[in-house]
Design a protein around this motif. Structure first.
Motif, mmCIF file in Angstrom:
data_model
loop_
_atom_site.group_PDB
_atom_site.id
_atom_site.type_symbol
_atom_site.label_atom_id
_atom_site.label_comp_id
_atom_site.label_asym_id
_atom_site.label_seq_id
_atom_site.Cartn_x
_atom_site.Cartn_y
_atom_site.Cartn_z
ATOM 1 N N VAL A 1 0.844 -1.209 0.000
ATOM 2 C CA VAL A 1 0.000 0.000 0.000
ATOM 3 C C VAL A 1 0.874 1.251 0.000
ATOM 4 N N GLN A 2 1.920 1.263 0.812
ATOM 5 C CA GLN A 2 2.810 2.423 0.868
ATOM 6 C C GLN A 2 3.477 2.673 -0.483
ATOM 7 N N ALA A 3 3.939 1.606 -1.124
ATOM 8 C CA ALA A 3 4.573 1.755 -2.436
ATOM 9 C C ALA A 3 3.571 2.275 -3.459
ATOM 10 N N ASP A 4 2.346 1.802 -3.384
ATOM 11 C CA ASP A 4 1.315 2.255 -4.310
ATOM 12 C C ASP A 4 1.029 3.742 -4.115
ATOM 13 N N GLU A 5 0.931 4.165 -2.849
ATOM 14 C CA GLU A 5 0.668 5.579 -2.579
ATOM 15 C C GLU A 5 1.821 6.459 -3.062
ATOM 16 N N LEU A 6 3.044 6.005 -2.871
ATOM 17 C CA LEU A 6 4.202 6.779 -3.315
ATOM 18 C C LEU A 6 4.246 6.864 -4.835
ATOM 19 N N TYR A 7 3.920 5.772 -5.499
ATOM 20 C CA TYR A 7 3.872 5.778 -6.961
ATOM 21 C C TYR A 7 2.807 6.745 -7.458
ATOM 22 N N ARG A 8 1.633 6.701 -6.834
ATOM 23 C CA ARG A 8 0.555 7.608 -7.226
ATOM 24 C C ARG A 8 0.961 9.067 -7.012
ATOM 25 N N ALA A 9 1.622 9.334 -5.887
ATOM 26 C CA ALA A 9 2.042 10.708 -5.594
ATOM 27 C C ALA A 9 3.064 11.195 -6.619
ATOM 28 N N ALA A 10 3.987 10.330 -7.017
ATOM 29 C CA ALA A 10 4.980 10.714 -8.017
ATOM 30 C C ALA A 10 4.319 11.001 -9.360
ATOM 31 N N ARG A 11 3.365 10.172 -9.760
ATOM 32 C CA ARG A 11 2.660 10.391 -11.022
ATOM 33 C C ARG A 11 1.783 11.633 -10.962
ATOM 34 N N ALA A 12 1.244 11.939 -9.784
ATOM 35 C CA ALA A 12 0.460 13.162 -9.632
ATOM 36 C C ALA A 12 1.342 14.396 -9.759
ATOM 37 N N THR A 13 2.573 14.298 -9.267
ATOM 38 C CA THR A 13 3.520 15.407 -9.385
ATOM 39 C C THR A 13 3.920 15.626 -10.832
ATOM 40 N N ASP A 14 4.187 14.527 -11.539
ATOM 41 C CA ASP A 14 4.536 14.609 -12.955
ATOM 42 C C ASP A 14 3.963 13.391 -13.673
ATOM 43 N N PRO A 15 2.801 13.542 -14.339
ATOM 44 C CA PRO A 15 2.154 12.399 -14.997
ATOM 45 C C PRO A 15 3.015 11.732 -16.059
ATOM 46 N N ASP A 16 3.992 12.459 -16.593
ATOM 47 C CA ASP A 16 4.833 11.892 -17.649
ATOM 48 C C ASP A 16 6.133 11.280 -17.118
#
Length: 305
Positions: free
Chosen positions: A113-128
């Protein structure tokens, strides 16, 4: 079962490292990386629920071993093209049984879950952004707080983590690597940073009990070292002592350690650093993408490319 082509090569490589060999005595990182996915998926299907369900959902693992407390390394994102790779290391009490559900059934404590949240946060910061996040339970953490005072498990974990980092650096030499350790996991990433490849640019401690050294500079002059510690995190009550094989010395969040502070607005307790809405989650995502804790989305996009 008959394996063909690349899969057969991957199986041979994995057998060579002991990943699927019953007699493997120590934790090792998987060879082959993306080629490991079909092999680990087959092992998960053979292990039955809930692991077979994970494979059916298309989740990708570099390492899966259900023996004992179990070990697993899950990948979020495309590791084959990633230019920013984050390795998240959990702490005391983490087991394969709790990899998905969290210690005590609390999801925010779950490495997946933590890894998923961090991945989502990174993609939210820069979708590309070409980013991948690994939930790395590639070692056997201590079972309790008292066991967590010892250093032996951290040293074994650090050796296994360094193997993974060297492999990642070899496969993705242009990528930067960020290590994120929670609690006892901070000790593991700190020890692994010594001797890690140059692609490891950032080391992050979240509620860390130690880092294997007493000063951030000891982790290497090329490394940026970051630390977050919530005001009500019980880790603050752990004595900062170090004896042979016992104790972890100065906490990374201690100002005397010399780490760069991460914001903790919205963080409560020992397990709230990577929950949605916390300032720490956003800052760690920014660090992974840019090497800075407070970059805007536009700045992150410019640096990440």
């Amino acid at each position: 079962m008959h394996w063909r082509g690349p899969t057969r090569v991957a199986v041979a490589a994995l057998l060579g490292t002991g990943l699927v060999l019953p007699g493997r005595p120590e934790p090792v990182a998987a060879a082959g990386f993306v080629e490991a996915y079909p092999v680990t998926a087959a092992a998960m299907r053979a292990a039955g629920p809930p692991y077979a369900d994970w494979a059916a959902q298309g989740r990708r693992f570099l390492l899966f071993d259900p023996r004992g407390d179990g070990r697993a390394v899950e990948v979020r994102g495309d590791l084959a093209t990633a230019e920013r790779i984050v390795v998240l290391v959990p702490g005391v009490g983490s087991t394969l049984r709790d990899f998905d559900r969290g210690l005590g059934g609390v999801p925010r404590r779950a490495p997946a879950v933590q890894a998923d949240e961090l991945y989502r946060a990174a993609r939210a910061t820069d979708p590309d952004a070409r980013v991948a996040v690994l939930a790395w339970l590639g070692y056997d953490p201590p079972d309790g707080v008292l066991g967590g005072a010892a250093t032996a498990d951290a040293r074994r974990g650090a050796a296994a983590l360094r193997d993974l980092l060297r492999g990642l650096a070899a496969h993705r030499p242009s990528a930067t690597l960020t290590l994120v350790g929670h609690s006892y996991g901070a000790v593991v990433v700190g020890m692994a940073a010594a001797g890690a490849p140059a692609q490891v640019t950032d080391v992050v401690s979240l509620g860390g009990v130690g880092a294997g050294v007493d000063r951030a500079a000891s982790l290497g002059p090329a490394r940026r070292v970051w630390a977050a510690e919530a005001p009500d995190d019980w880790i603050r009550r752990i004595p900062e002592v170090r004896l042979p094989g016992l104790g972890h010395g100065r906490r990374p969040a201690d100002p005397a350690f010399g780490a760069r502070p991460l914001p903790v607005t919205g963080v409560h307790g020992h397990d709230g650093y990577l929950v949605p809405g916390s300032a720490t989650l956003a800052a760690v995502a920014s660090v992974a993408l840019t090497g800075a804790a407070g970059a805007t989305a536009a700045e992150a996009a410019g640096v990440a490319r």
